[in-house]
Design an enzyme around this catalytic site. Sequence first.
Site, short mmCIF file in Angstrom:
data_model
loop_
_atom_site.label_atom_id
_atom_site.label_comp_id
_atom_site.label_asym_id
_atom_site.label_seq_id
_atom_site.Cartn_x
_atom_site.Cartn_y
_atom_site.Cartn_z
N PRO A 112 0.81 -1.23 0.00
CA PRO A 112 0.00 0.00 0.00
C PRO A 112 0.84 1.27 0.00
CG PRO A 112 0.04 -0.94 2.20
CD PRO A 112 0.76 -1.92 1.31
N TRP A 113 1.52 1.53 -1.10
CA TRP A 113 2.38 2.71 -1.20
C TRP A 113 1.61 4.01 -1.06
CZ3 TRP A 113 7.21 3.66 -4.47
CH2 TRP A 113 8.19 2.72 -4.16
N GLY A 114 0.36 4.03 -1.52
CA GLY A 114 -0.42 5.25 -1.46
C GLY A 114 -0.71 5.69 -0.04
N ASP A 115 -0.63 4.77 0.91
CA ASP A 115 -0.74 5.09 2.34
C ASP A 115 0.63 5.18 3.01
OD1 ASP A 115 -3.55 5.31 2.95
OD2 ASP A 115 -3.73 3.16 2.64
N SER A 116 1.48 4.21 2.73
CA SER A 116 2.72 4.06 3.48
C SER A 116 3.74 5.17 3.21
CB SER A 116 3.37 2.70 3.17
OG SER A 116 2.49 1.65 3.50
#
Length: 393
Positions: free
Chosen positions: A176-180
């Site tokens: 989850p790059w968009g969060d992390s």
Amino acid sequence: MTSDGTWGALAGVRVLDLSQALSGPLCAQLLADHGADVIKVEPPSGDMGRQIGGHRDTDTEHAFGALFANCNRNKRSIVLDLKSDQGKATLLALADRADILIENFRAGVMDRLGLSYEVLSVRNPRLVYAAIRGFGDPRSGKSPYVDRPAFDLVAQAMGGIVSTTGAETPVPIGAPWGDSVPAIMTAYGIVLALLTARTTGKGQFVDVSMVDVIASLCHEQYQAYSIKNIVPTPQGSRNRHLVPFGIFKAADGWVAVCAPHRAQWTELCRVMQRSDLLDDVRFATDDARRANAVEIEAMIEAFTTLHTRKQLDNMIDGSFPFGPVFDAHDLMTDPHFAARDMRISIEQPGAEPVIVPGVPVKLSQTPGRVARRAPRLGEHTQAILAELRLDGK
């Protein structure tokens, strides 16, 4: 650890974590891992993230699932109903004594509750107030999408990174790059603001847009379009600028092979026992190899498929950048992660201990650590109220 039990580079720093799900909680955890006292402020129903990620079959309590365990360790939990007068009053009392506040509500939610940055900063001028939103906060520039909700996938998609992943159809990054990554960037911004506050006595508003952060990582898109008006498309598991540089099939899985420059290419040819390729004009330079990528990649995969990941690792022996594609089993068993303290066993209420990632940033003098599990809902409410002398005693 100091005489008062504090530890880490952020010992003595108090953080109010009002966030839910992943981006905000992970940001706060990064601070907690280095000694900050993070108080997780939850509504009576709890953080929605408590139920994400599943539970063991033997879990008798269901206090929280895997996601919550991974991004809420080292914190204390207090339950406050911020829609009530008492809840707001307690939050204000907490904020008066805090260094940092983190939230990831939609723009305007805290304002409508009477708990905006402007209100809190008047009471506590040193407060660093951090907000993570899909499209940012209007205080820094009002996006036409400011009122839209966003999850990880939306951030990846609109941030541009999905447009270059996958083979033909765009595919999001599995993690989850968009969060992390916004969580990491926000922690970075918070520390910058905290340093300034300690010098000037004044806090500030830290505004992070999930979409902005992902866009900031899309270097190829910016460069290709601004220099040559080219829109990059999905490039699959190979690199369009460096050859060979990609993922190749092995006999028992997949491996990463990176040998784009002459010295590395020479070593790869040695390992493949193809010294004849070194004299071939089609592969003599970096540019020539890029122009003949299809042929080179086919030869490499014809070689790698004949050998296991371990055999390839032994043959290459660090002579150029190479690595097997690890899965979850490998992360749990490979000796690298044990040597680097990246597998931590931690208590799980109502069930056997679980494994969580360790602290990746290693500081020699003030190391971070995983000191305790994620909290039960409201587990520390009475203790925190007692510290503020709001417990009526």
